[in-house]
Write an enzyme that holds these catalytic residues in place. Structure first.
Site, short mmCIF file in Angstrom:
data_model
loop_
_atom_site.label_atom_id
_atom_site.label_comp_id
_atom_site.label_asym_id
_atom_site.label_seq_id
_atom_site.Cartn_x
_atom_site.Cartn_y
_atom_site.Cartn_z
N ASP A 93 0.85 -1.19 0.00
CA ASP A 93 0.00 0.00 0.00
C ASP A 93 0.89 1.24 0.00
OD1 ASP A 93 0.84 0.39 2.68
OD2 ASP A 93 -0.83 -0.80 3.42
N LYS A 102 -4.42 0.30 -3.44
CA LYS A 102 -5.63 -0.43 -3.07
C LYS A 102 -6.61 0.50 -2.38
CE LYS A 102 -3.88 -2.09 1.39
NZ LYS A 102 -4.63 -1.21 2.25
N ASP A 118 6.24 -5.45 4.45
CA ASP A 118 5.33 -4.70 5.31
C ASP A 118 5.67 -5.01 6.76
OD1 ASP A 118 3.35 -2.88 5.88
OD2 ASP A 118 1.72 -4.02 4.96
#
Length: 314
Positions: free
Chosen positions: A171, A194, A220
């Site tokens: 993201d 997203k 992440d």
């Protein structure tokens, strides 16, 4: 200096604490944590810590409230036992995702938890890959936020060919974290754009960057339900990626996350043992656990000797 260090393990992180103690060539301090019939927590330190440098290793992972309360009570027990300095070693800081008000009449729980830890008697905090860096400022005591990136980079270099690998942020918010890894392995960076419709669900909209023929590495800090990760991997493969792996620091993996990832087309999910892996995680075909005990052990040793911790990441 080692003789003045006492490492105490909470129930959330005992295997990790044992590995840290082994790295430092020290025994774990004896500590009993038990519950009364109504699940009230009782802690007893079973050896002398007066004048000692105490490090309490406890992630606030599931069940988060129980493990947080254990941590607070262990800190209080050490403080009342005249420990010279108490460091809360929190590999996974469980309330970090509540770092700001997302709408009206909501709490900033990360700040509340920081206050609780400080008021319990901790002198400093040692944690790993905070969800948001500004959480360090929520504490009114020294706080060291370590990074798992060097451990991940070493593993990537050992296992993946350099010519076709590409780092991907799942993201926009994780771009800075992914860029650090990409720079260290000399790889290009892509981003998954997203839209999250509701908590726990995500819809992949677009891939920013050319991933065709590349071995993509999603980077992440937290994987919880696994939905974002699986959707991102699917989108990358549909965009022409050769294969997709993921390196995530904290494997929360709640609900059906393990089965969701096991059933996906993802080549491998690599997590650290900041959260004690469940049996399902250990048995999953495409989930691997890396130990961050040497990293935490080195940071603890440097903290005890008043040496630089930030130089670990230079």
């Amino acid at each position: 200096m080692k003789s003045s260090i006492k490492i105490i393990a909470g129930n959330a992180s005992r295997p990790l604490a044992e590995a840290i103690a082994a790295y430092l060539e020290l025994p774990l301090a004896k500590c009993m944590v038990r519950r009364f019939a109504d699940m009230e927590i009782f802690v007893e330190l079973q050896e002398n810590v007066r004048g000692e440098d105490v490090f309490i290793v406890q992630s606030t992972s599931f069940p988060a409230n129980d493990h947080l309360m254990e941590l607070l009570i262990m800190i209080d027990a050490a403080r009342r036992s005249s420990a010279r300095r108490i460091t809360a070693v929190i590999p996974y800081f469980g309330y970090a995702r509540q770092d700001r008000r997302t709408s009206g009449r909501t709490p900033i729980s990360a700040k509340l938890v920081a206050n609780l830890i400080t008021e319990a008697g901790a002198d400093r905090v040692l944690t790993l890959d905070l969800h948001a860096g500004q959480i360090q400022g929520f504490f009114d005591i020294p706080t060291d936020n370590l990074f798992a990136a060097p451990v991940m980079v070493r593993d990537i270099k050992e296992r993946m060919p350099a010519e076709d690998r590409m780092v991907v942020s799942p993201d926009v918010g994780g771009v800075v974290r992914a860029r650090v890894v990409a720079k260290r392995i000399d790889a290009q960076l892509a981003i998954v754009d997203k839209r999250r419709e509701r908590p726990g669900e995500s819809e992949v909209m677009n891939i920013i960057g050319d991933v065709r023929g590349r071995s993509c590495i999603l980077v992440d800090d937290i994987v919880d339900s696994g939905g974002t990760l699986v959707n991102a991997a699917e989108a990358l493969l549909n965009a022409g990626a050769k294969d997709v792996s993921a390196y995530i620091t904290h494997g929360v993996l709640s609900g059906g996350a393990v089965s969701r990832i096991a059933a996906s087309r993802m080549k491998e999910l690599v997590i650290t043992d900041s959260i004690q892996p469940t049996q399902a995680v250990k048995l999953a075909r495409n989930i691997r656990v890396m130990s961050i005990a040497p990293l935490l052990g080195e940071a603890i040793g440097r903290t005890a000797t008043e040496s630089s911790v930030s130089s670990l990441f230079d």
